[in-house]
Structures are given as C-alpha cells and as structure tokens.
Design a protein around this motif. Sequence first.
Motif, PDB file in Angstrom:
ATOM      1  N   GLU A   1      14.094  49.819  26.235  1.00 10.80           N
ATOM      2  CA  GLU A   1      12.891  49.032  25.991  1.00 10.80           C
ATOM      3  C   GLU A   1      12.820  48.694  24.507  1.00 10.80           C
TER       4      GLU A   1
ATOM      5  N   CYS B   1      10.836  43.096  32.732  1.00 12.29           N
ATOM      6  CA  CYS B   1       9.711  43.433  33.602  1.00 12.29           C
ATOM      7  C   CYS B   1       9.558  42.458  34.762  1.00 12.29           C
ATOM      8  N   GLU B   2      10.402  41.429  34.836  1.00 14.98           N
ATOM      9  CA  GLU B   2      10.298  40.460  35.919  1.00 14.98           C
ATOM     10  C   GLU B   2      11.362  40.645  36.987  1.00 14.98           C
TER      11      GLU B   2
ATOM     12  N   VAL C   1       7.136  49.026  28.670  1.00 16.49           N
ATOM     13  CA  VAL C   1       7.112  48.705  30.090  1.00 16.49           C
ATOM     14  C   VAL C   1       6.839  49.992  30.861  1.00 16.49           C
TER      15      VAL C   1
ATOM     16  N   PHE D   1      11.351  45.718  39.535  1.00 12.86           N
ATOM     17  CA  PHE D   1      10.264  44.983  38.888  1.00 12.86           C
ATOM     18  C   PHE D   1      10.167  43.593  39.487  1.00 12.86           C
TER      19      PHE D   1
ATOM     20  N   SER E   1       7.287  41.383  38.430  1.00 10.08           N
ATOM     21  CA  SER E   1       6.186  40.689  37.759  1.00 10.08           C
ATOM     22  C   SER E   1       6.506  39.216  37.599  1.00 10.08           C
TER      23      SER E   1
ATOM     24  N   TYR F   1       2.088  44.721  34.739  1.00  9.49           N
ATOM     25  CA  TYR F   1       3.425  44.902  35.277  1.00  9.49           C
ATOM     26  C   TYR F   1       3.314  45.508  36.673  1.00  9.49           C
TER      27      TYR F   1
ATOM     28  N   ALA G   1       5.729  47.072  39.907  1.00 10.80           N
ATOM     29  CA  ALA G   1       7.048  47.587  40.222  1.00 10.80           C
ATOM     30  C   ALA G   1       7.016  48.233  41.596  1.00 10.80           C
TER      31      ALA G   1
END
Length: 355
Positions: A222, A241-242, A262, A319, A321, A340, A342
């Motif tokens: 991160e 995060c996507e 995250v 993840f 998002s 976020y 998950a």
Amino acid sequence: GRGLLSVASGFAQSHASSFVGGWLAREIVGLAFAGGCLLPLLCFAPWLWPWRTLLKGGAVIFGALLALVWLGGDLGLFTPLTNSDAVNHWGFRLQVILLTAGGLHCLLLVGAEIWQRRDRVAATLALWIISGLFFAMVLNWMVNARSILPIVPAAAILLVRRLGARRGTLPAGRWWLWPLVPSAAITLSLMLADYQLANASRTAAEQIVAQYKPANHQLWFEQHMGIQYYLEKLGGQPLDCEQSELQPGDMVIVPWVNFGFVPLPPMSAGWIEHFIYRPGSWINTAGFYGAGWGPVPFAVGGLPPQEIYLLKIFSRVQFNSRPANPREVLAGGMPDIAAYSAICDNTPALPVNPG
C-alpha cells in the motif's frame, strides 16, 4: 465538460489541509516556508539594508513574532498528521520564528524595491513574487516547498538588484559573498537528509523482500511514496482497491506514511512483523513536501523513523470498488468512492495470529 484548471481548483477546495489555528496559522506556515526556501535572502540581509534599519526592523519583527508565539502558544500550526509533541517546545518555535521572519523579509524587500525603483521591472518582480506566495499560501491545497519554487528566479533577480543598488556599502573583494556559505551548507545538508530518507526506503524494501517474499504468492504493498519504486523493482504490486484479488499466503507491506490506506476485511489478514528504520541526520525534512507533516520546510533535529508493517493474507479477498460517478470521471471530474468494498470468503487458511 470540465477544464483542467477547474478540476485542479475543485481538488484544492475538497482536499485542503486544515490547520488547527485556521487561516492565521496557514499564513504563518506559508511565510515560514517562503523564508526557508528563500533562505539566501535572509542570509544576505546585512548587505541589503543600512545597519540601523536592519537592527530596528529586526527587533520589531522578531519581537512581534516572539510575542505572538509567547501569547498564542503553538498557534495551531499543525494538522492531524503533525506530531504535536515534536513541535511543542521552544527550540522548535524559535526556528519557526526565524523562518517566518525570513518570509516577512522577502515581502519587505519587494516593498522597498517598488518604493525606490518604481519601474516596470520592479512591478513585474513584485507581481511575480506576491502572486506566487498567494498561490502557495491560499490557493494550493497544501503549503509545500514545490509551490515556492516558481518565485525563486524572481527572488534571485530581486536580490541581485538590491545588492547592485548598495554596491558602495559592500565589503571589499569577495567578502560580501560570505552569506552563500551558510546557504550552501544548509542546502547540502537537506540534500543529504533527503538521500538518507530515500535510502531508508530502499534498505527497507530490499530487506523485507529478501526475508519475507513468498515463493509462490504475490507480494503487495500500500501507499505510493519512495518505497513504491523499490518494491516494484523487486516484484511487488500496488494494492488496487478496484480490482486486486488477494490469495491466501500473499503478503501485504503497509508503510506508515502518506495517505490512502486500504482497509482489509476482518479476519482476512494477520500481523506478521513491524519494522522501524531510523535514518541518521541532524536536519529534519519531514515538512518539506507538505506542511501537514510540519509547519516549516526543515528544522534542526533527526529525521522521523520509517515504520513499516507486514501482513499475511489468510483468506481470499476480491476488491470491487467502483466510482459512484463514472460519467463525471470520464468527463474529467474527481472520482467519488464512498467506501472500499471487498469480498472475503471468511475461511482463514492459517491462524490469524501466527507465532
């Protein structure tokens, strides 16, 4: 449908760092950054003013700033990111006073130039410096040294013009150049401190990867500061995060610096190790890249320790998002991710707290 300037303005308004002391604190911090980044102006002060003017003006400025700090305490010159214990002592406050006086000295030089010259060059330099300071202190989302850089050429021209006007009062020979010595010494010290800070990130990345990189799993990380460069060279991947998908056995490196942590789902990861790297330096550059870390660009004192946490993934995490405003993002707006999200299978493959 939106221009780059409007997007930048919107970002600055929505992400502006709030100082505890409000706008007064922001103005003091901005002047302190200007005084530190334009330090040669302060070092050359004995050659730029008559001695009586220098002594009287210096006494008034330092006296006023000292009284302000004495009565106002820390004046709220920090943000939630600032280590308030590190700045809550008089040794640090005196450095803030000195650099703030340097920023005020720059404005006084601009005023004297306009008053004495009254030509187009003086007006151009004044507009150049004042507009640059206005951007750095008011318009930009964060006061930082980079925002001061555009006015450095104008400050250098102003300094040379002022020295030329007082040529008859300068010491003979090259002795009038002595203020360059402390300026160069501090500049080289800042370069060395910045190098040591970056070297700490490289050392941390190499040691952690050599000791903990899983053979058949992915190493994630991160944050996006100096350590990102070295981790990517060593095979690490940034956590997205996507769309990132974490598998049991993967490792996640979390440096305790910068923004944008995250969060991971509960019971999906466990703490493995905590690393602390202490770069050696007599000067602290924590605030150089942003006043959120300190109200001055540099100060006498050691560099802050670099803390890094190592996590191990015990459950599959996916993840997913997505921006809540995809059409606005395509049009040039800022992404709006409320939180976020998950997906975790909630079946730990390993104990949550390994020995």
